[in-house]
Design an enzyme around this catalytic site. Structure first.
Site, short mmCIF file in Angstrom:
data_model
loop_
_atom_site.label_atom_id
_atom_site.label_comp_id
_atom_site.label_asym_id
_atom_site.label_seq_id
_atom_site.Cartn_x
_atom_site.Cartn_y
_atom_site.Cartn_z
N LYS A 51 104.39 128.79 35.16
CA LYS A 51 103.35 129.08 33.69
C LYS A 51 102.06 129.59 34.54
O LYS A 51 101.87 129.38 35.80
CB LYS A 51 103.14 128.10 32.95
CG LYS A 51 102.84 126.88 33.51
CD LYS A 51 102.72 125.46 32.53
CE LYS A 51 102.12 124.25 33.26
NZ LYS A 51 102.38 123.14 32.34
N ARG A 150 101.08 115.61 22.46
CA ARG A 150 100.46 116.53 22.91
C ARG A 150 101.48 117.74 22.22
O ARG A 150 101.08 118.51 21.38
CB ARG A 150 100.38 117.01 24.30
CG ARG A 150 99.93 118.32 24.86
CD ARG A 150 99.72 118.63 26.06
NE ARG A 150 101.02 118.88 26.75
CZ ARG A 150 101.06 119.22 27.99
NH1 ARG A 150 100.03 119.61 28.81
NH2 ARG A 150 102.22 119.05 28.63
N TYR A 272 69.05 130.22 44.08
CA TYR A 272 68.70 130.28 42.26
C TYR A 272 67.92 128.66 42.28
O TYR A 272 68.75 127.76 42.64
CB TYR A 272 69.91 130.26 41.32
CG TYR A 272 70.31 131.78 41.10
CD1 TYR A 272 69.32 132.72 40.66
CD2 TYR A 272 71.55 132.12 41.25
CE1 TYR A 272 69.71 133.84 40.40
CE2 TYR A 272 72.06 133.38 41.06
CZ TYR A 272 71.06 134.18 40.94
OH TYR A 272 71.32 135.52 40.45
N MET A 318 77.17 134.08 41.46
CA MET A 318 78.33 134.52 40.65
C MET A 318 79.20 135.06 41.75
O MET A 318 80.29 135.14 41.84
CB MET A 318 77.88 135.67 39.75
CG MET A 318 79.11 136.47 39.21
SD MET A 318 78.86 137.62 37.98
CE MET A 318 77.90 136.77 36.76
C1 LIG Z 1 103.02 122.15 33.45
C2 LIG Z 1 104.41 121.46 33.00
C3 LIG Z 1 105.08 120.77 34.00
C4 LIG Z 1 104.78 120.97 35.43
O1 LIG Z 1 103.87 119.80 35.53
P1 LIG Z 1 103.49 119.72 37.32
O2 LIG Z 1 102.66 118.70 36.86
O3 LIG Z 1 102.50 120.90 37.44
O4 LIG Z 1 104.62 119.52 38.05
C5 LIG Z 1 106.16 120.34 33.61
N1 LIG Z 1 106.63 120.15 32.30
C6 LIG Z 1 105.75 120.48 31.26
C7 LIG Z 1 105.96 120.38 29.63
C8 LIG Z 1 104.45 121.17 31.52
O5 LIG Z 1 103.43 121.63 30.46
#
Ligand SMILES: *Cc1c(COP(=O)(O)O)cnc(C)c1O
Length: 377
Positions: A51, A150, A272, A318
């Protein structure tokens, strides 16, 4: 205007030479990390979580590297990520969409051959309808909330699904999954509680392979492995066992280019807000990397050159950062030179620690302004 003069041969651009900073991504190290995780998992299958564009490192390149290790199952977060990944890796591998299709996006998910992760009764109903429209059953994973609050079906929703003989009509249930909230804290009691709750919830559902462990979950031991593990971070070299030695190989290196150097006198304000002042005549170098590149403004870190540590001085801008290079011999560092920002001395976990976050955020923040070099393909 803007025309190349007749007879003038355009010079081939060298993106590495033009770039302000260079991100090196070691696909060989990602493959090695996949092998190390697989060795830890024994007979449990190992997916690849890609992802957020493979945690910022290029989902297509990462997925293809993992496929060379025999990985045939991937997870993305969004339908759009799944469509792009499908186009890149072809029809074979399974691609799960962790967030499930948003309402109305089911046909796009079906067309790309994606496996929906169904997190609610609404997503389940919509997938069932999509199967009716498609005229054949559709592959899905069902996510249950075992205690993170979640994503995933609540215990009441799981009971409702279990009580309705038609709930899964047209749904080809390939996986039942859940996600751990505290996997990186092995002694946290929530781990065991979630594992028990996961077992209880999936026992109500039709038999299907189960998946609970993310990267850190793999290191909680075999009782967390089930049939499929879902590591992301560990593949990319993030330490899944905070406080202990990292069992995985670093994957990225980041180098930034020196734009100019200067010597300032005692009392000169630096950067800055003049948050720093030269306490004595000081030699400085300004490098071509800043918060617009994903290097957070509040990072208190350093660069290295010739093995010499060069601390940041003043605020991160930046597009630039000022380094104190007084520790280097005069004239040793000049415009065009590359200093090391992420390396064996300063890992992604170290950088994360310098601004109070986790290496996941360091990786996914790394901007797309860098010149990227993939090695070890
Ligand atoms: C992002 C995610 C993972 C991977 O998690 P890591 O901690 O990066 O290994 C696995 N399962 C779900 C549901 C996730 O959202």
């Amino acid at each position: 205007m803007n025309q190349v003069p007749r007879g003038h041969k355009p010079v081939a651009a060298d993106p590495a030479a033009n770039a302000g900073a260079i991100l090196t991504i070691d696909l060989g190290a990602i493959r090695e990390n996949y092998r190390r995780l697989k060795a830890k998992l024994g007979n449990t299958r190992c997916a690849g979580v890609v992802k957020a564009d493979g945690y910022g490192l290029g989902a297509d390149r990462v997925a293809r590297a993992l496929m060379q290790e025999g990985c045939d199952t991937f997870f993305v977060a969004h339908v759009g990520e799944g469509i792009a990944l499908r186009a890149a890796i072809g029809p074979g591998p399974v691609i799960h969409v962790l967030n499930g299709p948003p309402p109305g996006a089911e046909p796009d998910a079906v067309a790309a051959g994606l496996t929906a992760v169904l997190n609610s009764i609404e997503q389940l109903s919509a997938w069932r309808e999509a199967a009716k429209v498609a005229g054949h059953s559709l592959p899905a994973a069902l996510q249950v909330d075992s205690g993170m609050s979640r994503l995933g079906m609540s215990p009441a929703e799981v009971e409702a699904v279990a009580a309705d003989p038609h709930a899964l009509d047209g749904v080809d249930l390939r996986l039942v999954m859940s996600h751990l909230a505290c996997a990186d804290e092995p002694r946290h009691p929530a781990n065991e509680a979630q594992r028990m709750e996961f077992d209880r919830l999936r026992a109500m559902l039709p038999a299907a392979p189960a998946s609970l462990a993310n990267s850190s979950g793999i290191f909680l031991g075999p009782s967390y492995h089930h049939q499929l593990a879902r590591p992301g971070a560990a593949l990319y070299g993030v330490n899944p066992t905070p406080g202990q030695a990292n069992p995985l190989r670093p994957v990225i290196g980041l180098q930034a280019r020196v734009i100019q150097t200067r010597t300032v006198g005692k009392g000169a304000g630096i950067g800055y807000g003049h948050t720093a002042t030269a306490g004595q005549p000081q030699r400085l170098a300004t490098i071509s990397l800043g918060y617009a590149d994903g290097w957070h403004r509040c990072a208190a870190a350093s660069a290295r050159f010739d093995g010499v540590e060069l601390p940041f001085i003043g605020r991160v801008s930046m597009d630039s950062i000022i380094l104190d290079i007084s520790a280097l011999p005069e004239g040793r560092l000049g415009p065009g030179d590359l200093v090391d920002m992420i390396d064996a001395e300063q890992t992604i976990d170290d950088v994360a620690g310098s601004y109070g976050t986790i290496a996941y955020e360091v990786l996914t923040s790394l901007g797309h302004r860098f010149h990227r070099i993939h090695i070890g393909a």
